[in-house]
Design a protein around this motif. Structure first.
Motif, PDB file in Angstrom:
ATOM      1  N   ARG A  96       0.827  -1.212   0.000  1.00 34.26           N
ATOM      2  CA  ARG A  96       0.000   0.000   0.000  1.00 34.26           C
ATOM      3  C   ARG A  96       0.859   1.259   0.000  1.00 34.26           C
ATOM      4  O   ARG A  96       0.455   2.294  -0.534  1.00 34.26           O
ATOM      5  CB  ARG A  96      -0.931   0.009   1.213  1.00 34.26           C
ATOM      6  N   GLU A  97       2.029   1.151   0.592  1.00 32.28           N
ATOM      7  CA  GLU A  97       2.929   2.306   0.650  1.00 32.28           C
ATOM      8  C   GLU A  97       3.783   2.429  -0.604  1.00 32.28           C
ATOM      9  O   GLU A  97       4.052   3.536  -1.071  1.00 32.28           O
ATOM     10  CB  GLU A  97       3.840   2.163   1.879  1.00 32.28           C
ATOM     11  N   LYS A  98       4.216   1.299  -1.165  1.00 30.95           N
ATOM     12  CA  LYS A  98       5.174   1.313  -2.266  1.00 30.95           C
ATOM     13  C   LYS A  98       4.537   1.173  -3.647  1.00 30.95           C
ATOM     14  O   LYS A  98       5.149   1.551  -4.640  1.00 30.95           O
ATOM     15  CB  LYS A  98       6.193   0.184  -2.070  1.00 30.95           C
ATOM     16  N   VAL A  99       3.345   0.596  -3.720  1.00 31.00           N
ATOM     17  CA  VAL A  99       2.676   0.392  -5.012  1.00 31.00           C
ATOM     18  C   VAL A  99       1.343   1.139  -4.976  1.00 31.00           C
ATOM     19  O   VAL A  99       0.346   0.644  -4.452  1.00 31.00           O
ATOM     20  CB  VAL A  99       2.443  -1.111  -5.290  1.00 31.00           C
ATOM     21  N   CYS A 100       1.321   2.341  -5.536  1.00 33.01           N
ATOM     22  CA  CYS A 100       0.107   3.162  -5.478  1.00 33.01           C
ATOM     23  C   CYS A 100       0.076   4.138  -6.651  1.00 33.01           C
ATOM     24  O   CYS A 100       1.122   4.585  -7.133  1.00 33.01           O
ATOM     25  CB  CYS A 100       0.024   3.910  -4.145  1.00 33.01           C
ATOM     26  N   MET A 101      -1.121   4.455  -7.087  1.00 34.47           N
ATOM     27  CA  MET A 101      -1.311   5.433  -8.155  1.00 34.47           C
ATOM     28  C   MET A 101      -1.020   6.837  -7.612  1.00 34.47           C
ATOM     29  O   MET A 101      -1.214   7.105  -6.416  1.00 34.47           O
ATOM     30  CB  MET A 101      -2.749   5.367  -8.672  1.00 34.47           C
ATOM     31  N   ASN A 147       9.959  -1.711  -7.038  1.00 34.00           N
ATOM     32  CA  ASN A 147       9.824  -0.267  -6.830  1.00 34.00           C
ATOM     33  C   ASN A 147      10.904   0.269  -5.906  1.00 34.00           C
ATOM     34  O   ASN A 147      11.426   1.371  -6.107  1.00 34.00           O
ATOM     35  CB  ASN A 147       8.442   0.050  -6.274  1.00 34.00           C
ATOM     36  N   GLN A 201     -11.342   3.494  -9.542  1.00 33.04           N
ATOM     37  CA  GLN A 201     -10.542   4.696  -9.320  1.00 33.04           C
ATOM     38  C   GLN A 201     -10.608   5.630 -10.524  1.00 33.04           C
ATOM     39  O   GLN A 201     -10.776   6.851 -10.374  1.00 33.04           O
ATOM     40  CB  GLN A 201      -9.088   4.315  -9.046  1.00 33.04           C
ATOM     41  N   ASP A 247      -1.751  10.353  -6.422  1.00 41.34           N
ATOM     42  CA  ASP A 247      -3.018  10.892  -5.923  1.00 41.34           C
ATOM     43  C   ASP A 247      -2.970  12.382  -5.631  1.00 41.34           C
ATOM     44  O   ASP A 247      -4.004  13.044  -5.611  1.00 41.34           O
ATOM     45  CB  ASP A 247      -3.463  10.129  -4.666  1.00 41.34           C
ATOM     46  N   CYS A 302       2.519   1.094 -10.361  1.00 39.66           N
ATOM     47  CA  CYS A 302       1.588   1.957  -9.630  1.00 39.66           C
ATOM     48  C   CYS A 302       0.349   1.218  -9.163  1.00 39.66           C
ATOM     49  O   CYS A 302      -0.362   1.689  -8.272  1.00 39.66           O
ATOM     50  CB  CYS A 302       1.166   3.132 -10.503  1.00 39.66           C
ATOM     51  N   SER A 303       0.044   0.097  -9.789  1.00 36.16           N
ATOM     52  CA  SER A 303      -1.150  -0.668  -9.435  1.00 36.16           C
ATOM     53  C   SER A 303      -0.911  -2.113  -9.813  1.00 36.16           C
ATOM     54  O   SER A 303      -0.265  -2.398 -10.835  1.00 36.16           O
ATOM     55  CB  SER A 303      -2.387  -0.124 -10.177  1.00 36.16           C
TER      56      SER A 303
END
Length: 350
Positions: free
Chosen positions: A124-129, A305, A220, A131, A196-197
């Motif tokens: 959740r911290e390292k792989v995210c779009m 990542n 999303q 925002d 990113c996702s």
């Protein structure tokens, strides 16, 4: 009678009962310390991350993987992490991994389950779009600078991660059209090839469009991102937030659009290549339970990542990575997607 005199008539029945109850002595293997054995380049070639990155990773996971006691030569948090990294870097048998660290293969199996879960926990911290408005705009600018495609915040595609046969009545749903068992993993990457996702829960026979339609990513894009575009191949339906190539370009503008779309989207293919080259276990196949393999896919994405963020050098592969072609039949386009694509073609590529 001499008690120590050997007799040809003695047999296993003459061995006293108390001697049979004495257990064998435990064998403790010597364990190596890769931090002392290798310089940073050799270390990175074997474990895919630099010494500094591995140290930072250990601090992030230490509380949940450190042994509760130091008795009986318990395995340190660092050795557990190195054992897991070596597995991802080779995809070999767990007995071989255990031999390199000095532990039994059953211990390797237990370590993989625990440490891979800890790596995946920080996804959740390292792989995210992106925002934040600034992050979104920076991503759009970077994609625009590549080949002139506007408002792009990511490129989406699926890749097959090979696994062993899961067994059971439903095992055949994991067999993809190439004939081997796999997960079909949907990913989105940015211009720097960071993931990113990720959606890794689908068996290999699932079509890319099915995965996208059921994913959190679709929600999303429809609810949270305005004036933002994903780029995908012809396996996806064209929508106002998901641009695909024109199937049969008829003029210069449509050809220009296709060239920009395809060359910009190429970054997701390169992302897959770098990910599987860094962690060949994803390409060669993982001989572990399918639930653990699922965790390993997410964990490898997190480590990928981290390696990009900390500028870790991508080492030369120790094994030949097979090229996996991922092609799907074109789908029909949605009306709103066609209109949005036509507007982009007329505005930017005419």
């Amino acid at each position: 009678m001499d008690l120590f005199e050997s007799s040809s008539s003695s047999s296993a029945e003459d061995i006293p009962m108390y001697l049979e109850l004495i257990p064998d002595n435990r064998i403790f293997r010597d364990r190596t310390n890769p931090f002392d054995m290798y310089d940073n380049e050799e270390f990175c070639a074997r474990y895919r991350l630099s010494k500094e990155s591995v140290t930072n990773l250990m601090h992030a996971c230490y509380n949940n993987i450190a042994p509760v006691t130091h008795r009986s030569k318990s395995i340190s948090a660092m050795n557990q992490i190195l054992c897991t990294l070596r597995f991802l870097a080779t995809g070999t048998f767990q007995a071989v991994i255990g031999d390199t660290v000095g532990i039994h293969k059953s211990t390797v199996s237990r370590i993989l389950k625990v440490v891979l879960r800890e790596f995946a926990r920080i996804a959740r911290e390292k792989v995210c779009m992106p925002d934040e408005p600034v992050a979104i705009q920076n991503t759009k600018t970077a994609f625009m600078a590549m080949h002139g495609f506007p408002n792009v915040i990511g490129c989406v595609d699926g890749t097959h991660i090979k696994i062993q046969s899961p067994g059971g009545e439903n095992s055949e749903i994991y067999r993809n059209r190439k004939g081997y068992f796999s997960y079909n993993v949907q990913m989105v990457c940015d211009p720097n090839l960071k993931i990113c996702s990720i959606d890794a829960r689908w068996p290999g026979s699932t079509h890319d469009s099915t995965i996208f339609n059921a994913s959190m990513l679709r929600m999303q894009m429809e609810q949270e991102y305005e004036n933002c575009i994903l780029l995908g191949d012809s396996a996806y339906p064209c929508r106002n937030y998901l641009m695909t190539p024109v199937a049969h370009p008829r003029n210069v503008a449509e050809n220009n659009y296709n060239n920009a779309q395809i060359h910009t989207r190429n970054c997701i293919e390169r992302c897959f290549g770098v990910l599987k080259r860094r962690f060949p276990a994803l390409a060669l196949g993982m001989r572990i339970a399918k639930e653990t393999a699922l965790t390993a896919i997410v964990a490898a994405s997190v480590l990928h990542n981290i390696a990009i963020e900390e500028n870790n050098i991508l080492p030369a592969p120790e094994v030949e990575i097979p090229e996996v072609l991922h092609e799907d039949a074109p789908l029909g386009d949605a009306a709103d997607g066609n209109a949005a694509r036509r507007e982009i073609i007329n505005t930017f590529f005419n």
